[in-house]
Design a protein around this motif. Sequence first.
Motif, PDB file in Angstrom:
ATOM      1  N   PHE A  90       0.814  -1.120   0.013  1.00 14.04           N
ATOM      2  CA  PHE A  90       0.033  -0.074   0.150  1.00 14.04           C
ATOM      3  C   PHE A  90       0.844   1.280  -0.029  1.00 14.04           C
ATOM      4  O   PHE A  90       0.493   2.219  -0.357  1.00 14.04           O
ATOM      5  N   ALA A  91       2.373   1.108   0.214  1.00 15.40           N
ATOM      6  CA  ALA A  91       3.132   2.424   0.496  1.00 15.40           C
ATOM      7  C   ALA A  91       3.246   2.886  -0.766  1.00 15.40           C
ATOM      8  O   ALA A  91       3.345   2.415  -2.036  1.00 15.40           O
ATOM      9  N   THR A  92       3.496   4.270  -0.805  1.00 20.43           N
ATOM     10  CA  THR A  92       3.661   5.034  -2.124  1.00 20.43           C
ATOM     11  C   THR A  92       4.823   5.992  -1.930  1.00 20.43           C
ATOM     12  O   THR A  92       5.467   6.246  -0.686  1.00 20.43           O
ATOM     13  N   ARG A  93       5.416   6.647  -2.847  1.00 22.92           N
ATOM     14  CA  ARG A  93       6.480   7.395  -2.525  1.00 22.92           C
ATOM     15  C   ARG A  93       6.650   8.581  -2.007  1.00 22.92           C
ATOM     16  O   ARG A  93       7.096   8.908  -1.127  1.00 22.92           O
ATOM     17  N   HIS A  94       5.311   9.251  -2.015  1.00 29.45           N
ATOM     18  CA  HIS A  94       5.063  10.483  -1.319  1.00 29.45           C
ATOM     19  C   HIS A  94       3.664  10.515  -0.434  1.00 29.45           C
ATOM     20  O   HIS A  94       3.933  10.862   0.605  1.00 29.45           O
ATOM     21  N   THR A  95       2.593  10.143  -0.908  1.00 28.71           N
ATOM     22  CA  THR A  95       1.432  10.445  -0.233  1.00 28.71           C
ATOM     23  C   THR A  95       1.312   9.460   0.911  1.00 28.71           C
ATOM     24  O   THR A  95       0.811   9.815   2.134  1.00 28.71           O
ATOM     25  N   LEU A  96       1.599   8.169   0.688  1.00 27.18           N
ATOM     26  CA  LEU A  96       1.477   7.127   1.903  1.00 27.18           C
ATOM     27  C   LEU A  96       2.561   6.563   2.229  1.00 27.18           C
ATOM     28  O   LEU A  96       3.241   5.616   1.413  1.00 27.18           O
ATOM     29  N   SER A  97       3.319   6.671   3.377  1.00 25.04           N
ATOM     30  CA  SER A  97       4.550   6.022   3.807  1.00 25.04           C
ATOM     31  C   SER A  97       4.147   5.064   5.280  1.00 25.04           C
ATOM     32  O   SER A  97       3.239   5.385   5.954  1.00 25.04           O
ATOM     33  N   ILE A  98       4.921   4.088   4.983  1.00 29.59           N
ATOM     34  CA  ILE A  98       4.558   2.838   6.000  1.00 29.59           C
ATOM     35  C   ILE A  98       5.998   2.662   6.507  1.00 29.59           C
ATOM     36  O   ILE A  98       6.663   1.968   5.930  1.00 29.59           O
ATOM     37  N   GLU A  99       6.295   2.810   7.737  1.00 27.47           N
ATOM     38  CA  GLU A  99       7.607   2.508   8.287  1.00 27.47           C
ATOM     39  C   GLU A  99       7.641   1.785   9.653  1.00 27.47           C
ATOM     40  O   GLU A  99       6.374   1.969  10.276  1.00 27.47           O
ATOM     41  N   ALA A 100       8.524   0.815   9.855  1.00 24.99           N
ATOM     42  CA  ALA A 100       8.384   0.073  10.983  1.00 24.99           C
ATOM     43  C   ALA A 100       9.588   0.338  11.967  1.00 24.99           C
ATOM     44  O   ALA A 100      10.695   0.639  11.518  1.00 24.99           O
ATOM     45  N   ASN A 101       9.332   0.314  13.281  1.00 24.84           N
ATOM     46  CA  ASN A 101      10.439   0.654  14.065  1.00 24.84           C
ATOM     47  C   ASN A 101      10.556  -0.854  15.035  1.00 24.84           C
ATOM     48  O   ASN A 101       9.798  -1.638  14.762  1.00 24.84           O
ATOM     49  N   ASP A 102      11.140  -0.697  16.241  1.00 25.37           N
ATOM     50  CA  ASP A 102      11.217  -1.887  16.955  1.00 25.37           C
ATOM     51  C   ASP A 102       9.690  -2.583  17.526  1.00 25.37           C
ATOM     52  O   ASP A 102       9.797  -3.683  17.610  1.00 25.37           O
ATOM     53  N   GLU A 142      -2.647  -2.072  -8.184  1.00 25.77           N
ATOM     54  CA  GLU A 142      -3.267  -1.771  -6.962  1.00 25.77           C
ATOM     55  C   GLU A 142      -3.160  -3.103  -6.104  1.00 25.77           C
ATOM     56  O   GLU A 142      -2.878  -4.154  -6.450  1.00 25.77           O
ATOM     57  N   PRO A 143      -3.147  -2.627  -4.765  1.00 26.94           N
ATOM     58  CA  PRO A 143      -2.976  -3.607  -3.821  1.00 26.94           C
ATOM     59  C   PRO A 143      -4.258  -4.552  -4.038  1.00 26.94           C
ATOM     60  O   PRO A 143      -5.152  -4.207  -4.650  1.00 26.94           O
ATOM     61  N   GLU A 144      -4.125  -5.812  -3.216  1.00 28.25           N
ATOM     62  CA  GLU A 144      -5.559  -6.465  -3.088  1.00 28.25           C
ATOM     63  C   GLU A 144      -6.524  -5.744  -2.489  1.00 28.25           C
ATOM     64  O   GLU A 144      -6.318  -4.955  -1.491  1.00 28.25           O
TER      65      GLU A 144
END
Length: 383
Positions: free
Chosen positions: A90-102, A164-166
């Motif tokens: 689902f992540a995109t370059r600008h509009t939607l970012s999805i990051e993970a930490n610990d 598109e994603p599922e």
Amino acid sequence: MSEYQYYEFAAIDRPLIRAEMTQLRAISTRAEITPAGFVNHYEWGGLKADPSDWMRRYFDVFVYTANWCSCRLALRVPLAAFRKAEVKPFATRHTLSIEANDAHWIIDCSLDESENYDRFSMDDGNGWMRRLAPLRDELLRGDLRPLYLGWLAAASELRDDALEPEVLPGLSDLSPPQQALVEFLEIDADMLAAAMTGRARVSRDDAAQADRIDAWLDEWPRNEMAAVLKLIAQGRGHEAERQVRSRHAAWLKTQRPASASPGPRRSVGQLRELAQSASGVRLECEAKKRAKQEAERRQQREATLRLLMADVDKHWAAIDAQAQRGSASGYEQAVRALAELAEGYALTSSSKEFERALRRFLVHHATRGALLRRLTAAGLWTG
């Protein structure tokens, strides 16, 4: 116009402790800071901190708006809520970012350079948190539709061949928080209609759903059910609910016939083509709606004018009384009433009949220059 920025953060899973509130107070002396969150707005300058850093350290939801037509929403959910393979598409370059930490996923979506100037000149930011924060609970329950909407908001920045994603069931039946997200990110109505094309609604048959849940519970091992109940007893209800919904979703996939699959993933180019078709349908529906509204307005107006003309002599007498006041306000009220009478005569008899009646009226008011000038300006009198 001065700059305006609104910041609101919410702490949901864990309230802020006193030391954390002290740290936040050192950054902002006039913000509203409670164990449940932080709220402040700025007309000059801005927050002297990085909202992304605050999301990693303190908060679960962040809402931001600025009067230069920009807004942002960030949601923090436990890392155990999703697998990387579930959310990364689902992540995109600008509009939607999805990051993970610990410990967490941080989902961050934004709208930049909107052209809806009226919205951002009037929007003070207050109220969006209440409408958008429930999206986090939806994600925790395994509902990925908010992520799909964030991806769809970025469609304009994607190439035609991007897939598109599922698309999960229920995209055609958005929840109120999801509808608020569509409004917040200004997702194109035609692209949303395109995404919904060919996607089935979630069944609302409560009895059938209850039967399926009963069948699933019959197959659920007792030790796994006991583990979930233990989580609830320990105050870890969100985690327990995620596990239950995840297990239920996995079971439903095993029960779904091949014909009930969500369908192939479409390219952005295909969605754009569908959006063009949806635009034509939408414009046609809007034109029909406007025509219907105009017909209803016309009928109501005609009914009002016929009622007016049913006792026309009474109205001429009232207009004469207004004119005899000899004041500017009296003349203005008289001219407005005469304009309405002109419509009534045009509907029920003729404009010529109104002109004759007006001449008879002006016999008694020929010396009122201010009245005659107003009638001329209104197009009711040519002299």
